[in-house]
Enzyme design. Sequence first.
Site, PDB file in Angstrom:
ATOM      1  N   SER A 195       0.954  -1.350  -0.038  1.00  0.00           N
ATOM      2  CA  SER A 195      -0.034   0.144  -0.075  1.00  0.00           C
ATOM      3  C   SER A 195       0.777   1.162   0.151  1.00  0.00           C
ATOM      4  O   SER A 195       0.255   2.261  -0.522  1.00  0.00           O
ATOM      5  CB  SER A 195      -0.863   0.044   1.118  1.00  0.00           C
ATOM      6  OG  SER A 195      -0.192  -0.090   2.249  1.00  0.00           O
ATOM      7  N   HIS A 223      -5.609  -3.019  -2.783  1.00  0.00           N
ATOM      8  CA  HIS A 223      -5.119  -2.049  -3.846  1.00  0.00           C
ATOM      9  C   HIS A 223      -5.176  -2.647  -5.262  1.00  0.00           C
ATOM     10  O   HIS A 223      -4.843  -1.964  -6.085  1.00  0.00           O
ATOM     11  CB  HIS A 223      -4.074  -1.519  -3.559  1.00  0.00           C
ATOM     12  CG  HIS A 223      -4.054  -0.611  -2.129  1.00  0.00           C
ATOM     13  ND1 HIS A 223      -4.685   0.620  -1.833  1.00  0.00           N
ATOM     14  CD2 HIS A 223      -3.567  -1.070  -0.816  1.00  0.00           C
ATOM     15  CE1 HIS A 223      -4.707   1.018  -0.650  1.00  0.00           C
ATOM     16  NE2 HIS A 223      -3.880  -0.057  -0.045  1.00  0.00           N
ATOM     17  N   LYS A 254     -11.950   1.331  -2.034  1.00  0.00           N
ATOM     18  CA  LYS A 254     -10.816   1.489  -2.574  1.00  0.00           C
ATOM     19  C   LYS A 254     -11.228   1.593  -4.091  1.00  0.00           C
ATOM     20  O   LYS A 254     -12.226   2.674  -4.363  1.00  0.00           O
ATOM     21  CB  LYS A 254      -9.454   1.103  -2.366  1.00  0.00           C
ATOM     22  CG  LYS A 254      -9.323   1.001  -1.032  1.00  0.00           C
ATOM     23  CD  LYS A 254      -7.957   0.478  -0.630  1.00  0.00           C
ATOM     24  CE  LYS A 254      -7.819   0.111   0.782  1.00  0.00           C
ATOM     25  NZ  LYS A 254      -8.041   1.047   1.829  1.00  0.00           N
TER      26      LYS A 254
END
Length: 409
Positions: A195, A223, A254
């Site tokens: 990340s 991610h 996200k």
Amino acid sequence: MSTNFRARNMAEHQIADLDEQLLRRKLRTTESPCDTKARVGKRELKAFCSNDYLGLANHPKLVAALAEGANLYGVGSGASHLISGHSIAHELLEKKLASCEEKHIPNARALFFSTGYLANINAITGISRLAEQGQASIYSAKLNHASLIDGVRLASAQNKAKVTLFDHQNLDSLEESLKQDTHPLKLIVVDGVFSMDGDIAPVEKLLHIAEQYDALLMVDDAHGFGVLGEQGHGILEQAGVHSERIIYVGTLGKAAGVSGAFICAAAPFIEWLIQKGRPYIYSTATPPAIAHTLLSSVELIEGDEGITRRKKLNELIQVWRDEMIFSSWEKTPSSTPIQPVILGSNANALAVAKLLDEAGYWIPAIRPPTVPVDTSRLRITFSANHSVDDLRELIQALKAIEKIVGSDL
Ligand SMILES: Cc1ncc(COP(=O)(O)O)c(C=O)c1O
């Protein structure tokens, strides 16, 4: 009463310490939806710091889906999943999420959570409880996200799991340790996309090692889900791997633009987590309207619009890599929309973030313990809603700041 005052003094001292070390974090309140421009106070800032990689957080179809979900299901779930909080909206979403990963995890089933933090804690503590006390051995990558670290710590405290850290860029020590490991349950835990560095875990090699030494491989693809792979199904799709040993975690706040997360694994593991996962059992289910919205989000991710948005992201990444090469500030080997610029000390990172703020940009300084000491940085992230011109303007602003503060910060 005096105890309370001692506690307050302690709090004040601790905060003063953070100030002194330039480690105090500050909240900034936005007054606009999450997008590439943010209204903060009276200013509009160009934001390159969110994880809304596909630009879906304010997508009209998802805004409409949330309203529709609220009309269909109301605003609350009313109880945990195992009491009465599990709605048809959760069920449909879990089926959809399992279908995203079923090519990579045979017999896949998915379990939805309110956050990635909870999903990770649940997966690690729950899986390690498959073994008796002291019989699980966990291998955790050194740069893993805090939620994985906390899950591992909890598994160690609750179930006396043995913990070994490894370097995800050099797997020799991992293999050496596994060779000698006689624990009946071995679990390798790794971020899919790291990340803070943006690099991608060598998932194929890790899986090969897991198979060789009879271990499970847990990949936190917070991610990667939505971003990696032709259909946006994440790191497993991109790597083309396939195994029942994989415990996959994807997050949905996200790239998916909403909130929540899921664990996807072979059905017996998911059934076990439903029986024994404490965060799953003892927490109110996420509002079904959120699950309903997420179903639309996953459809967007997989469809033509998702493909177009990922293409755009890749174009931005390419422009960055071609044009930031002229800066001598340290970067990482990242091919994802997370592109850090490493500045070293807290003071350096704060100084550059402040100059960027003055130039109209929102890119906060990331400092320890989020990143290792002396690697404080700008964590620059792209959204498919950024234009190439937006990015080129940022690159110009960074180069101008580099000239002012010097390249050897
Ligand atoms: C790698 C990683 N895993 C897990 C999480 C936690 O996910 P969530 O924000 O949904 O709790 C994050 C969030 O920042 C993350 O970066």
